[in-house]
Design a protein around this motif. Structure first.
Motif, PDB file in Angstrom:
ATOM      1  N   LEU A  99       0.832  -1.286  -0.343  1.00 28.74           N
ATOM      2  CA  LEU A  99       0.291  -0.313  -0.416  1.00 28.74           C
ATOM      3  C   LEU A  99       0.994   1.422  -0.061  1.00 28.74           C
ATOM      4  CD1 LEU A  99      -2.563  -0.987   2.794  1.00 28.74           C
ATOM      5  CD2 LEU A  99      -3.037  -1.061   0.524  1.00 28.74           C
ATOM      6  N   ILE A 100       0.260   2.394  -1.222  1.00 32.36           N
ATOM      7  CA  ILE A 100       0.938   3.400  -0.536  1.00 32.36           C
ATOM      8  C   ILE A 100      -0.361   4.275  -0.329  1.00 32.36           C
ATOM      9  CG2 ILE A 100       1.730   5.229  -1.841  1.00 32.36           C
ATOM     10  CD1 ILE A 100       4.109   3.744  -2.150  1.00 32.36           C
ATOM     11  N   LEU A 101      -0.242   5.128   1.399  1.00 31.77           N
ATOM     12  CA  LEU A 101      -1.347   5.907   1.485  1.00 31.77           C
ATOM     13  C   LEU A 101      -0.713   6.957   1.576  1.00 31.77           C
ATOM     14  CD1 LEU A 101      -1.677   3.379   4.715  1.00 31.77           C
ATOM     15  CD2 LEU A 101      -2.407   3.484   2.757  1.00 31.77           C
ATOM     16  N   ILE A 102      -1.143   8.237   1.207  1.00 29.85           N
ATOM     17  CA  ILE A 102      -1.810   9.519   1.130  1.00 29.85           C
ATOM     18  C   ILE A 102      -2.768  10.293   1.683  1.00 29.85           C
ATOM     19  CG2 ILE A 102      -2.301  11.087  -1.072  1.00 29.85           C
ATOM     20  CD1 ILE A 102      -0.167   8.967  -1.969  1.00 29.85           C
ATOM     21  N   ASP A 103      -2.344  11.245   2.145  1.00 30.85           N
ATOM     22  CA  ASP A 103      -2.583  12.346   2.842  1.00 30.85           C
ATOM     23  C   ASP A 103      -3.193  13.397   1.733  1.00 30.85           C
ATOM     24  OD1 ASP A 103      -3.187  10.502   5.101  1.00 30.85           O
ATOM     25  OD2 ASP A 103      -2.178  12.044   6.265  1.00 30.85           O
ATOM     26  N   PRO A 104      -4.155  14.357   0.902  1.00 28.49           N
ATOM     27  CA  PRO A 104      -4.452  14.978   0.251  1.00 28.49           C
ATOM     28  C   PRO A 104      -3.514  16.271   0.687  1.00 28.49           C
ATOM     29  CG  PRO A 104      -6.180  14.197   0.577  1.00 28.49           C
ATOM     30  CD  PRO A 104      -5.398  13.404   1.791  1.00 28.49           C
ATOM     31  N   ARG A 105      -2.854  17.299   0.464  1.00 25.09           N
ATOM     32  CA  ARG A 105      -2.810  18.396   1.152  1.00 25.09           C
ATOM     33  C   ARG A 105      -3.179  19.442   1.718  1.00 25.09           C
ATOM     34  NH1 ARG A 105       1.216  22.391  -3.488  1.00 25.09           N
ATOM     35  NH2 ARG A 105       2.468  20.582  -4.137  1.00 25.09           N
ATOM     36  N   GLY A 106      -2.316  19.380   2.594  1.00 20.06           N
ATOM     37  CA  GLY A 106      -3.597  20.559   4.003  1.00 20.06           C
ATOM     38  C   GLY A 106      -4.137  19.435   4.561  1.00 20.06           C
ATOM     39  N   VAL A 107      -4.141  18.545   4.550  1.00 19.98           N
ATOM     40  CA  VAL A 107      -4.743  17.315   5.846  1.00 19.98           C
ATOM     41  C   VAL A 107      -3.739  16.658   6.452  1.00 19.98           C
ATOM     42  CG1 VAL A 107      -6.682  15.159   5.686  1.00 19.98           C
ATOM     43  CG2 VAL A 107      -6.777  17.671   3.632  1.00 19.98           C
ATOM     44  N   ALA A 108      -4.026  15.963   7.456  1.00 27.73           N
ATOM     45  CA  ALA A 108      -3.291  15.388   8.596  1.00 27.73           C
ATOM     46  C   ALA A 108      -1.863  15.447   8.501  1.00 27.73           C
ATOM     47  CB  ALA A 108      -4.099  13.911   8.150  1.00 27.73           C
ATOM     48  N   CYS A 109      -1.161  14.396   7.711  1.00 26.71           N
ATOM     49  CA  CYS A 109       0.676  14.735   7.843  1.00 26.71           C
ATOM     50  C   CYS A 109       0.388  15.560   6.573  1.00 26.71           C
ATOM     51  CB  CYS A 109       1.335  13.199   7.437  1.00 26.71           C
ATOM     52  SG  CYS A 109       0.814  12.040   8.903  1.00 26.71           S
ATOM     53  N   ASN A 110       0.124  15.856   6.082  1.00 21.13           N
ATOM     54  CA  ASN A 110       0.297  17.656   4.843  1.00 21.13           C
ATOM     55  C   ASN A 110      -0.642  18.298   5.034  1.00 21.13           C
ATOM     56  OD1 ASN A 110       2.507  15.940   3.038  1.00 21.13           O
ATOM     57  ND2 ASN A 110       0.216  14.097   2.792  1.00 21.13           N
ATOM     58  N   GLY A 111      -1.069  18.313   6.890  1.00 20.67           N
ATOM     59  CA  GLY A 111      -1.094  19.679   7.239  1.00 20.67           C
ATOM     60  C   GLY A 111      -0.267  20.993   6.778  1.00 20.67           C
ATOM     61  N   LEU A 112      -1.370  21.783   6.392  1.00 19.11           N
ATOM     62  CA  LEU A 112      -0.657  23.478   6.475  1.00 19.11           C
ATOM     63  C   LEU A 112      -0.962  24.384   7.187  1.00 19.11           C
ATOM     64  CD1 LEU A 112      -0.468  23.242   2.398  1.00 19.11           C
ATOM     65  CD2 LEU A 112       1.490  22.817   4.107  1.00 19.11           C
ATOM     66  N   GLU A 113      -0.746  25.338   7.399  1.00 19.17           N
ATOM     67  CA  GLU A 113      -1.073  26.257   8.715  1.00 19.17           C
ATOM     68  C   GLU A 113      -1.631  27.579   7.857  1.00 19.17           C
ATOM     69  OE1 GLU A 113      -0.108  26.029  12.437  1.00 19.17           O
ATOM     70  OE2 GLU A 113       1.089  23.838  11.682  1.00 19.17           O
ATOM     71  N   MET A 114      -2.052  28.009   8.461  1.00 17.80           N
ATOM     72  CA  MET A 114      -2.627  29.080   7.865  1.00 17.80           C
ATOM     73  C   MET A 114      -1.645  30.348   7.570  1.00 17.80           C
ATOM     74  SD  MET A 114      -6.587  29.410   9.385  1.00 17.80           S
ATOM     75  CE  MET A 114      -6.763  30.422   8.450  1.00 17.80           C
ATOM     76  N   GLY A 115      -1.366  30.347   6.092  1.00 20.41           N
ATOM     77  CA  GLY A 115      -0.991  31.872   6.271  1.00 20.41           C
ATOM     78  C   GLY A 115       0.727  31.531   5.232  1.00 20.41           C
ATOM     79  N   ASP A 116       0.676  30.265   5.502  1.00 13.06           N
ATOM     80  CA  ASP A 116       2.023  29.769   5.008  1.00 13.06           C
ATOM     81  C   ASP A 116       1.470  29.602   3.638  1.00 13.06           C
ATOM     82  OD1 ASP A 116       4.134  29.011   7.109  1.00 13.06           O
ATOM     83  OD2 ASP A 116       3.099  26.621   7.357  1.00 13.06           O
ATOM     84  N   VAL A 117       0.858  28.942   2.903  1.00 14.21           N
ATOM     85  CA  VAL A 117       0.912  29.128   1.052  1.00 14.21           C
ATOM     86  C   VAL A 117      -0.274  29.894   0.487  1.00 14.21           C
ATOM     87  CG1 VAL A 117       1.566  26.874   1.527  1.00 14.21           C
ATOM     88  CG2 VAL A 117      -0.657  26.964   1.138  1.00 14.21           C
ATOM     89  N   PRO A 118      -0.509  30.202  -0.797  1.00  9.31           N
ATOM     90  CA  PRO A 118      -1.530  30.728  -1.374  1.00  9.31           C
ATOM     91  C   PRO A 118      -2.476  29.261  -1.360  1.00  9.31           C
ATOM     92  CG  PRO A 118       0.132  30.405  -2.661  1.00  9.31           C
ATOM     93  CD  PRO A 118       0.398  30.045  -1.388  1.00  9.31           C
ATOM     94  N   ASP A 119      -4.131  30.140  -1.389  1.00 11.44           N
ATOM     95  CA  ASP A 119      -4.923  29.291  -2.106  1.00 11.44           C
ATOM     96  C   ASP A 119      -5.111  28.952  -2.831  1.00 11.44           C
ATOM     97  OD1 ASP A 119      -6.227  30.254   0.556  1.00 11.44           O
ATOM     98  OD2 ASP A 119      -7.357  31.761  -0.697  1.00 11.44           O
ATOM     99  N   GLN A 120      -4.389  28.959  -4.018  1.00  8.98           N
ATOM    100  CA  GLN A 120      -4.377  28.201  -5.517  1.00  8.98           C
ATOM    101  C   GLN A 120      -3.548  27.027  -5.596  1.00  8.98           C
ATOM    102  OE1 GLN A 120      -3.914  31.690  -4.695  1.00  8.98           O
ATOM    103  NE2 GLN A 120      -4.474  32.813  -5.485  1.00  8.98           N
TER     104      GLN A 120
END
Length: 184
Positions: A99-120
């Protein structure tokens, strides 16, 4: 090779509220507690198009080897539902496939802090391109993409992108598990 497709469905609501910063690589180290479950990471472009940022993002995923002794099993890239939920952290006990398990951008292990990235850069297309980078890093040639709920949309976008990239082996099968409304 043509990818086979089974039942489709799924919805995605974009993450909102992210501001824009332009300094250095993105730190999204939300998975330190999961180091014992085959957690891996690669560096991916924050913006694969280069339009909104030239910064890099550490992208986490989990590689789980089958625990049944099956020889040369196919690898399944599992794309979870949500959005807002991840799949990293699964033990993989009893699975017949790798298995390769994925967390999408902005979610769980690939979470991002508000202000770190542009919405786009928090989009299904950008996440699909992250997964292409995982496929390259793992050298996958004999694999299945399985999407559940939102993962059906992500899986569809991912295979569409792969179909346009002759250097990437297409998945043997695309499995989409979703719910259809009789009112559609």
């Amino acid at each position: 090779m043509t990818t086979a497709v089974a039942l489709a469905g799924g919805v995605f609501a974009a993450n909102a509220g992210f501001g824009q910063s332009t300094q250095g690589p993105i730190s999204n180290n939300h998975c330190q507690v999961l180091e014992t479950v085959g957690l891996k990471s690669i560096m991916v472009p924050l913006d694969h198009t280069g339009t909104h940022s030239n910064r890099k993002l550490t992208y986490f995923y989990q590689a789980v080897e089958n625990s049944t002794g099956t020889k040369n099993p196919k690898t399944v890239i599992y794309l979870t539902g949500g959005p807002g939920s991840g799949s990293i952290g699964t033990s993989g006990a009893g699975f017949l496939k790798n298995l390769i398990l994925i967390d999408p951008r902005g979610v769980a292990c690939n979470g991002l802090e508000m202000g770190d990235v542009p919405d786009q850069v928090i989009t299904t297309h950008q996440t699909a391109l992250d997964i292409v980078e995982v496929i390259k890093a793992e050298g996958l040639r004999d694999y299945i993409v399985m999407g559940q709920s939102y993962g059906t949309m992500l899986g569809t976008v991912l295979t569409s992108i792969i179909n346009q990239m002759p250097s990437i082996e297409q998945p043997d099968l695309l499995v989409l598990e979703g719910i259809f409304s009789r009112h559609l």
